[in-house]
Design an enzyme around this catalytic site. Structure first.
Site, PDB file in Angstrom:
ATOM      1  N   CYS A   1     -10.486 -30.028  30.018  1.00  0.00           N
ATOM      2  CA  CYS A   1     -11.766 -30.088  30.372  1.00  0.00           C
ATOM      3  C   CYS A   1     -11.986 -29.087  31.500  1.00  0.00           C
ATOM      4  O   CYS A   1     -12.167 -29.582  32.707  1.00  0.00           O
ATOM      5  CB  CYS A   1     -12.484 -31.320  30.405  1.00  0.00           C
ATOM      6  SG  CYS A   1     -14.279 -31.243  30.665  1.00  0.00           S
TER       7      CYS A   1
ATOM      8  N   CYS B   1     -15.157 -30.165  33.763  1.00  0.00           N
ATOM      9  CA  CYS B   1     -14.692 -31.410  34.577  1.00  0.00           C
ATOM     10  C   CYS B   1     -14.082 -30.734  35.777  1.00  0.00           C
ATOM     11  O   CYS B   1     -14.325 -31.214  36.768  1.00  0.00           O
ATOM     12  CB  CYS B   1     -14.145 -32.322  33.930  1.00  0.00           C
ATOM     13  SG  CYS B   1     -14.338 -32.491  32.251  1.00  0.00           S
ATOM     14  N   ASP B   2     -12.964 -30.148  35.486  1.00  0.00           N
ATOM     15  CA  ASP B   2     -12.008 -29.831  36.615  1.00  0.00           C
ATOM     16  C   ASP B   2     -11.853 -28.777  36.965  1.00  0.00           C
ATOM     17  O   ASP B   2     -11.470 -28.302  38.354  1.00  0.00           O
ATOM     18  CB  ASP B   2     -10.609 -30.417  35.898  1.00  0.00           C
ATOM     19  CG  ASP B   2     -10.427 -31.623  35.177  1.00  0.00           C
ATOM     20  OD1 ASP B   2     -11.251 -32.627  35.770  1.00  0.00           O
ATOM     21  OD2 ASP B   2      -9.940 -32.035  34.467  1.00  0.00           O
TER      22      ASP B   2
END
Ligand code: NDP
Length: 368
Positions: free
Chosen positions: A148, A151-152
């Protein structure tokens, strides 16, 4: 050992936008739904609330003009479902029996029987299954390996570093393009020499000066250690059979998603990938009383708002079914709780014992 026995009219599996919307609607309809969600499990990549829990900014969910953080949106969905009396149970479902109603769900500690079942178990990112990919401590997952980018990607460890994205579809293009905001360079490793991604996404990626492609290549291993995180990948050229170590500081796996439908295999009709088949005009599956909503039945749209929409539809379908009204099946027949089938042309009703009767209201003739 299974011991506690529960009986419900509506059980919902899954707590993403589809499951929680189904819960809001069925709780407001006084059906006292029980929502079962999977516990947080780093190894299985599950977290109550679904995929939005691993997203940052959600900019396209209507009603939030300035955008909203994914976890915050899901916390509000949950509060709304709780407000109307949804009961929550966090556990793994080990087995389901859908051959007859009430349907039976087995967990480690409960046997749950229900008149209707709404499946909203979502989809999960696919993984390559190569050494180094598993979660820490078994691999470098969470320590330089991710599925992701949103997200990261912004994490400090990826800033101004060389990153690898694996895959050739729209997800890979989107993730790679997003990562160029932070990385020094992004390398897309794809197993063929053509992308599967849509033309517009391809063109955007090709135009990006920070993006490079490594064609006809598989990633065989993710290299690194607990102190430094990811240090590189071992690549294998499928045309020349040459292997090489390619240095990088992060690997994003973007090879698609898999519907979370294994629990229902052999009982519900699915496509070849595992998406549960629904009627198109309702959320009914091939088993009357079992409904499916969200990403577990949608390989096309896969959006939070469409998942919420089909969650609403599933709750209304379950309510209709419990009210003894006909619900449209994937076959085109409409089926009632009593097992009556209304034919697709609406001309006849087939009773549970197989008799065909005309689907007409019998009017008394005046004077008779
Ligand atoms: P896709 O199935 O479209 O693409 C998966 C990619 O990963 C393919 O290029 C495939 O290679 C590759 N791949 C699959 N398995 C492996 C493996 N084991 N090893 C190496 N490579 C592998 O999935 P996406 O998630 O990209 O897209 C799914 C759907 O969602 C699509 O309909 C897409 O259009 C949509 N989507 C739309 C977006 C948007 O419009 N903004 C954003 C993201 C997704 P190969 O090509 O060789 O099969």
């Amino acid at each position: 050992m299974s011991n506690q026995m529960l009986r419900r009219n509506v059980v919902i599996i899954g707590s993403g936008p589809a499951g929680l919307t189904a819960a809001i609607y069925s709780a407001r309809a006084n059906l006292k739904p029980l929502l079962i969600d999977a516990p947080t499990d780093a190894e299985k990549h599950t977290v109550p609330g679904g995929q939005l829990m691993i997203t940052t900014e959600v900019e396209n969910y209507p009603g939030f003009a300035e955008g909203i953080q994914g976890p915050e949106l899901m916390a509000d969905f949950r509060k709304q479902a709780e407000r109307f009396g949804t009961e929550f149970l966090e556990t793994w479902i080990e087995r389901v029996e859908l051959q007859e109603r009430p349907f039976t769900l087995h967990t480690r500690d409960q046997v749950i029987q229900t008149e209707t079942l709404i499946i909203a178990s979502g989809a999960s990112a696919k993984w390559l299954g190569i050494p180094g990919e598993a979660k820490v401590p078994n691999g470098l997952g969470g320590h330089g390996v991710s599925a992701c980018a949103t997200c990261d990607g912004p994490l400090p460890g990826f800033r101004n570093k060389a990153l690898v994205v694996v895959g050739g579809g729209d997800t890979a293009m989107e993730e790679a393009t997003f990562l160029t905001r932070y990385a020094s360079r992004v390398f897309v490793v794809h197993r063929r020499d053509k992308l599967r991604a849509s033309k517009i996404m391809q063109e955007k990626a090709f135009r990006n000066p920070k993006l490079e492609f490594i064609w006809d290549t598989d990633v065989k291993e993710i290299l690194g250690n607990s102190a430094d995180g990811v240090t590189g990948v071992r690549l294998h050229n499928l045309k020349t059979s040459e292997g090489r170590v390619f240095p990088c500081s992060g690997v994003f796996i973007a090879i698609g998603h898999k519907p979370n439908s294994d629990l229902f295999k052999g009982q519900l009709e699915m496509d070849e990938v595992g998406y549960i088949k629904t009627s198109g005009h309702s959320t009914a599956t091939n088993i009357p009383g079992v409904f499916a909503s969200g990403d577990v039945q949608d390989s096309v749209y896969r959006q939070a708002v469409t998942a919420a929409g089909t969650g609403c539809m599933a709750a209304l379908d379950a309510e209709r079914f419990l009210d003894h009204l006909p619900v449209m099946m994937p076959s085109g027949d409409e089926v009632t709780m009593e097992g009556e089938h209304v034919t697709p042309d609406h001309q006849a009703i087939i009773t549970p014992d197989g008799h065909m009767v005309p689907n007409k209201v019998e009017c008394a003739t005046p004077g008779e």
